[in-house]
Enzyme design. Structure first.
Site, mmCIF file in Angstrom:
data_model
loop_
_atom_site.group_PDB
_atom_site.id
_atom_site.type_symbol
_atom_site.label_atom_id
_atom_site.label_comp_id
_atom_site.label_asym_id
_atom_site.label_seq_id
_atom_site.Cartn_x
_atom_site.Cartn_y
_atom_site.Cartn_z
ATOM 1 N N LEU A 5 0.824 -1.205 0.000
ATOM 2 C CA LEU A 5 0.000 0.000 0.000
ATOM 3 C C LEU A 5 0.860 1.257 0.000
ATOM 4 C CD1 LEU A 5 -1.665 -2.115 2.300
ATOM 5 C CD2 LEU A 5 -3.383 -0.511 1.464
ATOM 6 N N ASP A 6 0.497 2.184 -0.861
ATOM 7 C CA ASP A 6 1.079 3.506 -0.864
ATOM 8 C C ASP A 6 0.655 4.235 0.421
ATOM 9 O OD1 ASP A 6 2.300 5.859 -1.962
ATOM 10 O OD2 ASP A 6 0.317 6.538 -2.591
ATOM 11 N N LEU A 7 1.329 5.334 0.730
ATOM 12 C CA LEU A 7 0.996 6.091 1.942
ATOM 13 C C LEU A 7 0.203 7.355 1.594
ATOM 14 C CD1 LEU A 7 1.176 6.669 4.965
ATOM 15 C CD2 LEU A 7 3.475 7.593 4.583
#
Length: 217
Positions: A5-7
């Protein structure tokens, strides 16, 4: 199954603190300071990619990054908001047996304390981002590093992110991608990049991960 997951723009909305830090850097350099609405494109890509576009060249990039980080570390990094439904989505993914890993363009020196501050860090088996010197700034390189570091099975892994660069990085590594339409990229950008699927809201993420991987059948 592994879910990366990207932030920024996926787990949290970093807009206020990040853009204020960009404006601070421009002011310190004596450059015109655009309004916040004109700096939305700075959210997502690595600073070494986005600052040269803003500055019209690369010569002042490292100075801009230094000023940005000064403000971001002291004032901006916690001026963010966790997207509604994200904690619950992470809990559902973990309950379904997914191993969660953060894969962000933000240096991990900042990403980890941010995730800890917002009580999200405990959901993740690992938190990965570039080094401060720019090593693994390219998201495709970052994902390749994560694949090697954790022995990921790319055929069953999924990258979740809100920008085209997340999708392109996943494609470069043979990983399926889910576009987070609630973030900064928007549905059109994610579709054009070739996202495997697009998720409208965080509460739909866990079911969509299951569907993409065939677990929802």
């Amino acid at each position: 199954m592994d879910v990366l997951l990207d932030l920024d723009g996926t787990l949290i909305d970093p807009g206020a603190g990040l853009i204020a830090s960009v404006q601070y850097a421009l002011d310190r350099l004596g450059r015109p300071v655009p309004p916040a609405a004109d700096l939305i494109g700075m959210i997502g890509p690595p600073l070494r990619t986005s600052f040269p576009k803003l500055l019209g060249g690369t010569h002042a990039t490292e100075a801009a990054i230094a000023h940005y980080r000064e403000h971001y570390y002291n004032r901006g990094m916690y001026d963010a908001v966790v997207y509604a439904g994200i904690p619950e989505a992470l809990e559902r993914l973990r309950a379904a047996g997914c191993r969660l890993l953060v894969a962000t363009a933000k240096p991990h020196h900042f990403a980890r304390p941010i995730l800890e501050h917002f009580a999200l860090a405990s959901h993740f088996a690992a938190i990965h981002g570039p080094e401060l010197d720019g090593t693994r700034d390219a998201k495709a390189d970052l994902l390749a590093h994560i694949v090697a570091e954790h022995n990921l099975a790319v055929s069953t892994a999924i990258m979740v992110g809100d920008r085209a660069l997340d999708v392109h990085a996943a494609n470069a590594n043979g990983i399926a991608s889910i576009g987070a339409a609630w973030g900064y990229g928007g549905r059109a950008e994610l579709q054009a990049a070739g996202a495997t699927a697009i998720c409208a809201t965080p509460d739909a993420l866990a079911p969509l991960v299951a569907a993409v991987t065939g677990r929802g059948r």
